[in-house]
Design an enzyme around this catalytic site. Structure first.
Site, PDB file in Angstrom:
ATOM      1  N   ASN A   1     -10.225  -4.278 -18.393  1.00  0.00           N
ATOM      2  CA  ASN A   1     -10.660  -5.292 -19.629  1.00  0.00           C
ATOM      3  C   ASN A   1      -9.343  -5.797 -20.145  1.00  0.00           C
ATOM      4  OD1 ASN A   1     -11.508  -6.892 -21.792  1.00  0.00           O
ATOM      5  ND2 ASN A   1     -12.541  -5.186 -22.813  1.00  0.00           N
TER       6      ASN A   1
ATOM      7  N   HIS B   1       0.738  -1.330   0.080  1.00  0.00           N
ATOM      8  CA  HIS B   1      -0.013   0.053  -0.026  1.00  0.00           C
ATOM      9  C   HIS B   1       0.957   1.151   0.117  1.00  0.00           C
ATOM     10  CE1 HIS B   1      -3.346   2.507   0.312  1.00  0.00           C
ATOM     11  NE2 HIS B   1      -4.294   1.836   1.053  1.00  0.00           N
TER      12      HIS B   1
END
Length: 455
Positions: free
Chosen positions: A385, A164
């Protein structure tokens, strides 16, 4: 539905994916927002895709994604490096091109058979994102672990774990979008990455100009039951908030207040009150709920380049003693949440960076009276995608102790919000009861949309 006690996931040799071309060998400092103690952990994300032969006939998702990762790392080459600490534990990344961890896997199951087991809290996460020994550290470890698991239906699951300190959700999305664009044939990312972490260094001289409840030391009046709960006693459940649940909650709020609040505000207020009651927090105890607020965009007046992929958020906290939070109507908690979020602007973020430097990067509270909530419903993971269309589900795979990630979910009839929570088992049962009490109708809708798994 198959028994997942016999789910077979076969993994091949662990690989290191390096940038496809030589990259700069240099050391880059992280920002003072990046390297705070509260971000020194790894976040798991899961993305699930159906087979789509009309879009990618005879293509192997492992091969496509592996190659796209390598090409994307040419642009995001710091992610292929390793973190190290400088004086005063200041984090920097050694851009040495060692690479990220990647593993190819296959599972004898279809996406349909998995059903809601792919949703947070994903009980099969350890199968789809194996924790390789030595891979989960912060210093000197790979900054990303990616596992692509092919399913018997032709679909696949991409699960990853990211450090993170290197990026937040919008930053990770930029990287994933770059990989997806490369996988679909692009020669370069449509948005070029920008490092420039010095934009969020502390000021000179640093000065704390705002109140930051999220970093305050508070007197703990609790009985210590939350802190003493070991991991075997902690459970995770996801709670679904659809149109009916939100309608019931809105009826409890005065019209002049509800007109200016978001769905996130209302759910957060509800969780704050129910969780405080469930944990039986001492009436005198200070309760804080921090809302992760993204600094990007015009709304908060923080000027950052479009391709900036570092951490760019703050966690202003709604603050109250437990007694008024529990005894007052839901509107009380809602006003606290709205007030906390409204404090976020460029000055607030600069003040956070200065505080972290002046006070030696204080950790967020670790008591049960503290909770961080992050809205990932518009993070954009569902638009990634790789050539097989949009994912069936994409987002954080589970809650993280005192952190809850809100994710978007369609339960086959409507779009709603799924909220994973992590609590001691006894408190979780009380939390469910409080939630059913605060949304008294229709009870069956909430109960039917509960999922739980022990961690």
């Amino acid at each position: 539905m198959m028994s997942f006690s016999v789910l077979q996931v076969k993994r091949l040799q662990l690989e290191l994916i390096t940038p496809a071309k030589p990259t700069l060998q240099e050391t880059k400092f992280l920002s003072d927002i990046d390297d705070q103690e509260g971000l020194r952990f790894q976040v798991p994300v899961i993305m699930c895709y159906k087979d789509n032969p009309s879009l990618n006939k005879n293509c192997n998702p492992v091969k496509v994604i592996r190659e796209a990762l390598s090409r994307a790392l040419v642009y995001y080459y710091p992610l292929a490096g390793r973190l190290k600490e400088g004086p005063n534990r200041k984090l920097m990344v050694d851009c040495n091109g060692e690479g990220i961890l990647f593993v190819e896997a296959s599972a004898d199951v279809t996406l349909e058979q998995l059903g809601d087991k792919i949703l947070p809290p994903c009980p099969l996460l350890e199968e789809f994102l194996f924790n390789f020994p030595g891979s989960d550290g912060i210093i000197g470890c790979p900054l990303l672990l990616v596992q692509v698991t092919c399913l018997t239906c032709g679909g696949f699951i991409l699960a990853l774990r990211v450090n993170h300190t290197m990026c937040d959700a919008p930053g990770l999305l930029l990287f994933l979008t770059a990989i997806a664009e490369m996988a679909r044939g692009a020669h370069a990312p449509s948005i070029l990455p920008v490092w420039e972490r010095e934009l969020l260094f502390s000021r000179d001289p640093p000065r704390i100009t705002c109140v930051h409840h999220e970093y305050e030391d508070v007197i703990d009046h609790s009985d210590g039951s939350y802190a003493s709960s070991n991991q075997s006693n902690m459970v995770q459940r996801s709670f679904y908030f659809g149109a009916k649940e939100m309608r019931v909650l809105r009826k409890q709020i005065p019209p002049h207040v509800i007109s200016t609040c978001s769905t996130f505000d209302l759910i957060t207020a509800c969780l704050s009150k129910c969780r405080t009651l469930a944990l039986k927090i001492n009436p005198k105890q200070a309760v804080r709920v921090s809302c992760v607020v993204n600094a990007r965009g015009k709304h908060h007046n923080v000027r950052l380049p479009l391709g900036y992929y570092g951490n760019a958020f703050a966690c202003p906290a709604a603050f109250s003693k437990a007694e008024p939070l529990c005894k007052n109507p839901l509107g009380y908690a809602l006003e606290l949440v709205k007030k906390a979020k409204a404090t976020m602007n460029e000055e607030y973020l600069r003040s956070v960076a200065d505080l972290l430097v002046l006070r030696g990067r204080p950790q967020y509270s670790s008591t049960g009276s503290y909770l961080i909530v992050s809205d990932n419903t518009r993070a954009g993971f569902g638009d990634v995608n790789f050539g097989w269309g949009q994912p069936v589900f994409a987002g954080p795979a589970k809650a993280l102790d005192l952190i809850s990630f809100y994710v978007q979910h369609n339960n086959n009839t409507e779009d709603g919000i799924l909220v994973p929570m992590c609590l001691p088992s006894s408190a979780m049962e009380r939390f469910q009861q409080e939630l059913e009490s605060i949304t008294p109708e229709p009870k069956e809708d909430i109960c039917n949309n509960l999922r739980s798994t022990s961690q």
